[in-house]
Scaffold this motif. Structure first.
Motif, PDB file in Angstrom:
ATOM      1  N   ALA A  40       0.831  -1.203   0.000  1.00 13.03           N
ATOM      2  CA  ALA A  40       0.000   0.000   0.000  1.00 13.03           C
ATOM      3  C   ALA A  40       0.868   1.257   0.000  1.00 13.03           C
ATOM      4  N   ALA A  41       1.943   1.251   0.772  1.00 13.06           N
ATOM      5  CA  ALA A  41       2.851   2.400   0.806  1.00 13.06           C
ATOM      6  C   ALA A  41       3.505   2.604  -0.552  1.00 13.06           C
ATOM      7  N   THR A  42       3.874   1.516  -1.206  1.00 17.19           N
ATOM      8  CA  THR A  42       4.478   1.617  -2.533  1.00 17.19           C
ATOM      9  C   THR A  42       3.500   2.219  -3.530  1.00 17.19           C
ATOM     10  N   GLU A  43       2.247   1.816  -3.456  1.00 16.58           N
ATOM     11  CA  GLU A  43       1.232   2.359  -4.367  1.00 16.58           C
ATOM     12  C   GLU A  43       1.011   3.843  -4.111  1.00 16.58           C
ATOM     13  N   ARG A  44       0.983   4.248  -2.829  1.00 17.74           N
ATOM     14  CA  ARG A  44       0.831   5.672  -2.513  1.00 17.74           C
ATOM     15  C   ARG A  44       1.992   6.472  -3.062  1.00 17.74           C
ATOM     16  N   LEU A  45       3.214   5.957  -2.935  1.00 14.56           N
ATOM     17  CA  LEU A  45       4.374   6.645  -3.485  1.00 14.56           C
ATOM     18  C   LEU A  45       4.300   6.738  -5.006  1.00 14.56           C
ATOM     19  N   ALA A  46       3.843   5.683  -5.649  1.00 15.10           N
ATOM     20  CA  ALA A  46       3.714   5.702  -7.119  1.00 15.10           C
ATOM     21  C   ALA A  46       2.700   6.766  -7.542  1.00 15.10           C
ATOM     22  N   GLN A  47       1.590   6.877  -6.802  1.00 17.27           N
ATOM     23  CA  GLN A  47       0.594   7.903  -7.119  1.00 17.27           C
ATOM     24  C   GLN A  47       1.185   9.296  -6.958  1.00 17.27           C
ATOM     25  N   LEU A  48       1.950   9.509  -5.900  1.00 20.75           N
ATOM     26  CA  LEU A  48       2.575  10.814  -5.690  1.00 20.75           C
ATOM     27  C   LEU A  48       3.571  11.134  -6.797  1.00 20.75           C
ATOM     28  N   GLU A  49       4.311  10.139  -7.253  1.00 21.88           N
ATOM     29  CA  GLU A  49       5.258  10.362  -8.343  1.00 21.88           C
ATOM     30  C   GLU A  49       4.516  10.715  -9.628  1.00 21.88           C
ATOM     31  N   ARG A  50       3.388  10.047  -9.893  1.00 22.95           N
ATOM     32  CA  ARG A  50       2.605  10.386 -11.087  1.00 22.95           C
ATOM     33  C   ARG A  50       2.077  11.814 -10.987  1.00 22.95           C
ATOM     34  N   ARG A  51       1.590  12.191  -9.810  1.00 20.61           N
ATOM     35  CA  ARG A  51       1.097  13.563  -9.628  1.00 20.61           C
ATOM     36  C   ARG A  51       2.227  14.571  -9.812  1.00 20.61           C
ATOM     37  N   ALA A  52       3.391  14.250  -9.295  1.00 18.75           N
ATOM     38  CA  ALA A  52       4.528  15.159  -9.452  1.00 18.75           C
ATOM     39  C   ALA A  52       4.879  15.307 -10.928  1.00 18.75           C
ATOM     40  N   GLY A  53       4.802  14.222 -11.689  1.00 18.70           N
ATOM     41  CA  GLY A  53       5.051  14.290 -13.128  1.00 18.70           C
ATOM     42  C   GLY A  53       4.025  15.169 -13.820  1.00 18.70           C
ATOM     43  N   ASN A  55       2.352  17.602 -12.398  1.00 17.63           N
ATOM     44  CA  ASN A  55       2.630  18.973 -11.974  1.00 17.63           C
ATOM     45  C   ASN A  55       3.793  19.562 -12.760  1.00 17.63           C
ATOM     46  N   ALA A  56       4.798  18.758 -13.065  1.00 19.84           N
ATOM     47  CA  ALA A  56       5.943  19.253 -13.834  1.00 19.84           C
ATOM     48  C   ALA A  56       5.489  19.682 -15.224  1.00 19.84           C
ATOM     49  N   GLN A  57       4.581  18.919 -15.824  1.00 23.83           N
ATOM     50  CA  GLN A  57       4.064  19.296 -17.138  1.00 23.83           C
ATOM     51  C   GLN A  57       3.263  20.594 -17.055  1.00 23.83           C
ATOM     52  N   ILE A  58       2.477  20.743 -16.011  1.00 22.53           N
ATOM     53  CA  ILE A  58       1.686  21.966 -15.840  1.00 22.53           C
ATOM     54  C   ILE A  58       2.607  23.158 -15.625  1.00 22.53           C
ATOM     55  N   ILE A  59       3.646  22.983 -14.833  1.00 18.48           N
ATOM     56  CA  ILE A  59       4.593  24.070 -14.579  1.00 18.48           C
ATOM     57  C   ILE A  59       5.289  24.472 -15.873  1.00 18.48           C
ATOM     58  N   GLU A  60       5.705  23.495 -16.667  1.00 20.12           N
ATOM     59  CA  GLU A  60       6.373  23.789 -17.932  1.00 20.12           C
ATOM     60  C   GLU A  60       5.433  24.531 -18.885  1.00 20.12           C
ATOM     61  N   ARG A  61       4.197  24.082 -18.949  1.00 25.31           N
ATOM     62  CA  ARG A  61       3.223  24.736 -19.836  1.00 25.31           C
ATOM     63  C   ARG A  61       2.947  26.158 -19.375  1.00 25.31           C
ATOM     64  N   THR A  62       2.833  26.362 -18.072  1.00 25.00           N
ATOM     65  CA  THR A  62       2.605  27.702 -17.530  1.00 25.00           C
ATOM     66  C   THR A  62       3.771  28.622 -17.866  1.00 25.00           C
ATOM     67  N   ALA A  63       4.980  28.116 -17.752  1.00 22.09           N
ATOM     68  CA  ALA A  63       6.157  28.929 -18.084  1.00 22.09           C
ATOM     69  C   ALA A  63       6.129  29.318 -19.560  1.00 22.09           C
ATOM     70  N   ARG A  64       5.745  28.383 -20.439  1.00 25.52           N
ATOM     71  CA  ARG A  64       5.658  28.707 -21.870  1.00 25.52           C
ATOM     72  C   ARG A  64       4.598  29.768 -22.126  1.00 25.52           C
ATOM     73  N   LEU A  65       3.443  29.640 -21.464  1.00 22.10           N
ATOM     74  CA  LEU A  65       2.382  30.629 -21.641  1.00 22.10           C
ATOM     75  C   LEU A  65       2.806  32.005 -21.140  1.00 22.10           C
ATOM     76  N   GLU A  66       3.525  32.043 -20.029  1.00 27.86           N
ATOM     77  CA  GLU A  66       4.017  33.328 -19.515  1.00 27.86           C
ATOM     78  C   GLU A  66       4.987  33.965 -20.500  1.00 27.86           C
ATOM     79  N   GLU A  67       5.839  33.157 -21.095  1.00 23.20           N
ATOM     80  CA  GLU A  67       6.799  33.673 -22.067  1.00 23.20           C
ATOM     81  C   GLU A  67       6.066  34.204 -23.310  1.00 23.20           C
ATOM     82  N   GLN A  68       5.057  33.480 -23.771  1.00 22.66           N
ATOM     83  CA  GLN A  68       4.275  33.943 -24.924  1.00 22.66           C
ATOM     84  C   GLN A  68       3.545  35.239 -24.598  1.00 22.66           C
TER      85      GLN A  68
END
Length: 91
Positions: A40-53, A55-68
């Motif tokens: 169960a702990a491993t699954e929770r960590l995997a979910q957090l890693e997916r969410r972090a991934g 979030n990284a895409q959202i952060i990158e997209r936001t940075a591109r939009l700010e630059e545009q």
């Protein structure tokens, strides 16, 4: 005085066996529960890693939009400057 010890009656051995089996069963149950908890702990960590991934895409997209947006603002300022010069020359 001398004390004489007699062998234990056969009825005592099953109780020792029951205690041994009970301890063994408890260890097996605890090990199983530990493995379930670890899974169960491993699954929770995997979910957090997916969410972090994600979030990284959202952060990158936001940075591109700010630059545009920055480039569009600069373009609008240049256009406004040209319009101001055209209006100033025409008067």
């Amino acid at each position: 005085m001398h004390s004489v010890t007699f062998p234990k009656p056969p009825g005592d051995k099953p109780q020792e066996l029951r205690i041994t089996v009970a301890i063994g069963a408890a260890v097996i149950v605890q090990t199983g529960l530990g493995l379930v908890w670890a899974g169960a702990a491993t699954e929770r960590l995997a979910q957090l890693e997916r969410r972090a991934g994600d979030n990284a895409q959202i952060i990158e997209r936001t940075a591109r939009l700010e630059e545009q947006a920055r480039f569009m603002t600069a373009s609008l300022e240049r256009i406004e400057g040209k319009l101001d010069r055209i209006n100033g020359e025409g008067e």
